[in-house]
Design an enzyme around this catalytic site. Structure first.
Site, PDB file in Angstrom:
ATOM      1  N   ARG A 142       0.823  -1.214   0.000  1.00  0.00           N
ATOM      2  CA  ARG A 142       0.000   0.000   0.000  1.00  0.00           C
ATOM      3  C   ARG A 142       0.857   1.264   0.000  1.00  0.00           C
ATOM      4  NH1 ARG A 142      -5.497  -0.711   2.103  1.00  0.00           N
ATOM      5  NH2 ARG A 142      -6.155  -2.585   1.061  1.00  0.00           N
ATOM      6  N   ARG A 148      -3.840   6.670   0.584  1.00  0.00           N
ATOM      7  CA  ARG A 148      -4.412   7.896   1.153  1.00  0.00           C
ATOM      8  C   ARG A 148      -3.479   8.671   2.076  1.00  0.00           C
ATOM      9  NH1 ARG A 148      -9.825   4.830   2.849  1.00  0.00           N
ATOM     10  NH2 ARG A 148      -8.241   3.201   2.891  1.00  0.00           N
ATOM     11  N   ARG A 204      -7.495  11.158  -6.429  1.00  0.00           N
ATOM     12  CA  ARG A 204      -8.729  10.418  -6.150  1.00  0.00           C
ATOM     13  C   ARG A 204      -9.929  11.349  -6.169  1.00  0.00           C
ATOM     14  NH1 ARG A 204     -11.567   8.974  -1.539  1.00  0.00           N
ATOM     15  NH2 ARG A 204     -12.122   6.788  -1.264  1.00  0.00           N
ATOM     16  N   ASP A 228      -6.690  -3.406  -7.335  1.00  0.00           N
ATOM     17  CA  ASP A 228      -7.230  -4.050  -6.141  1.00  0.00           C
ATOM     18  C   ASP A 228      -7.373  -5.537  -6.399  1.00  0.00           C
ATOM     19  OD1 ASP A 228      -8.465  -2.952  -3.468  1.00  0.00           O
ATOM     20  OD2 ASP A 228      -9.587  -4.733  -4.037  1.00  0.00           O
ATOM     21  N   TYR A 270     -14.140 -12.681   0.475  1.00  0.00           N
ATOM     22  CA  TYR A 270     -14.946 -11.521   0.072  1.00  0.00           C
ATOM     23  C   TYR A 270     -16.148 -11.949  -0.769  1.00  0.00           C
ATOM     24  CZ  TYR A 270     -11.372  -8.395   1.880  1.00  0.00           C
ATOM     25  OH  TYR A 270     -10.522  -7.721   2.718  1.00  0.00           O
TER      26      TYR A 270
END
Ligand code: CP3
Length: 359
Positions: free
Chosen positions: A28, A32, A41, A78, A155
């Site tokens: 990562r 952010r 973004r 992702d 998921y």
């Protein structure tokens, strides 16, 4: 035409060849915590709009490399692109993380699943890989990635994140045959996905088994390790010992118990978290694979002095367990970075890895 690689530390370490310094990249590393990421973004409108646009995916991939002397880039995308392309309908709810419109709940849902077409359904990922590879222009190698079959199944069955994974574990316990069908088709999709990323320009490939560690050892072997091993055996990575071969890294949270089995899977490297000493992992794998890791990401909240000291501890633990040699170590965190981390602390970490590991 692709330029020759100017920094090959990362690929050399994955091959357990000598390097001048231990290479470092961070899970990562694009995200952010970087103000420039938040700006891109915002302009894109959403995370998915950004990930599905190859130019923007390329821009955010390169952002951390402009700030820090990292030794590898990782495709900005992702793991959930694959189930999305299998028809599950991925969306994000602010503050709640990823969700699927059509989760997989039973044998009938599983029977409808197929391997997506990489050239159409996942074309945007392959376009991002080739765009990034071109823009990197040989500065550092590009890592492609996928989720592990078990982690994707978590998921797909839960329909999003989960605290206890009750639905997916219940499916595995109540209808193991259906669970294995789900894992088989997902494994075929992962192999096709990683192969297509390699064909598009990815120079190393990482599988994220983020949720393997929530399984009992017996269930881990049956529902996660078995499919990681199939990937390591069947994934075509190219011949020889040179840059034409794309090494495979199997990363898992909480996989410390299983490092010897993972090293025997046929993978090139194993990524571990901070719950096992790197030296212990090196002893248990006996030089059969390279190791990647394993600083606790929370260390990035600590002072620069504490970061340097923990980096030194991880580097030396690896060396001591690896017969006195730093070869075969790729420095990383034990899991991904968080949005509230300080970029200045990342700079301290990267600098410390290179300074403390200089040969
Ligand atoms: O490492 C990198 O810099 C490459 C990019 C990357 C992302 N996701 C970007 C992302 C990678 C390698 C992933 C993998 C991923 N995605 C995993 C496995 C790795 C891990 O962290 O264990 C998992 C479990 C996912 C699923 C997922 N996607 C989650 C749990 C989230 C977070 C949701 C949230 O709101 O915190 C995402 C979204 C996501 N993927 C973000 C990023 C930068 C945040 C999205 C945003 O900008 O809002």
């Amino acid at each position: 035409m692709t330029s020759p690689l100017r920094n090959d530390r990362f690929l050399r370490a994955l091959r357990r060849q000598p390097v001048d310094r231990t290479p470092v990249w961070l899970m990562r590393q694009a995200g952010r915590y970087l103000p420039e990421y938040r700006a891109t973004r915002k302009a894109a409108g959403s995370f998915l709009a950004m990930a599905k646009n190859p130019e923007l995916a390329c821009e955010v991939t390169l952002q951390p490399l402009r700030r820090f002397p990292l030794d590898a880039a990782i495709l900005f995308s992702d793991i959930l692109t694959v189930p999305d392309a299998m028809g599950l309908g991925l969306y994000f709810v602010e503050g709640e993380g990823p969700k699927f419109e059509r989760p997989v709940r039973n044998a009938a849902d599983i029977a409808r699943l197929g391997v997506p077409d990489m050239a159409t359904d996942l074309r945007y990922v392959m376009d991002a890989v080739s765009t990034i590879r071109r823009e990197l222009d040989g500065s550092v190698p590009l890592i492609g990635f996928s989720g592990s079959p078990w982690t994707l199944a978590c998921y797909m069955v839960e329909g999003g994140g989960s605290k206890d994974f009750a639905r997916v574990k219940s499916l595995a316990l109540n209808d193991p045959a259906a669970m294995h069908r789900l894992l088989e088709v997902t494994t075929d999709a992962v192999i096709a996905y990683l192969s297509a990323q390699r064909a598009a320009g990815a120079q190393a490939l990482q599988v994220f088994d983020t949720w393997g560690g929530v399984l009992s050892p017996a269930m881990y072997r049956e529902f996660s390790l078995r499919y990681l091993t199939r990937i390591a055996r069947e994934l075509e990575r190219g011949d020889g010992d040179g840059d034409a071969r794309a090494p495979l890294i199997l990363f898992g949270k909480g996989n410390g118990l299983h490092v010897a089995d993972l090293a025997a899977s046929g993978t090139d490297a194993v990524g571990v978290d901070w719950t096992i000493e790197l030296g212990e992992a090196a002893r248990r794998t006996g030089g059969r694979v390279a190791l990647q890791g394993n600083l606790d990401p929370v260390t990035l909240y600590a002072s620069p002095e504490a970061i340097r000291s923990e980096v030194g501890r991880a580097l030396d633990s690896y060396r001591d367990g690896n017969g006195g040699s730093r070869e075969g170590h790729v420095f990383n965190l034990g899991h991904g970075m968080s949005p509230d981390m300080d970029p200045d602390h990342v700079a301290v970490l990267v600098e410390a890895v290179h300074a403390l590991s200089a040969r």
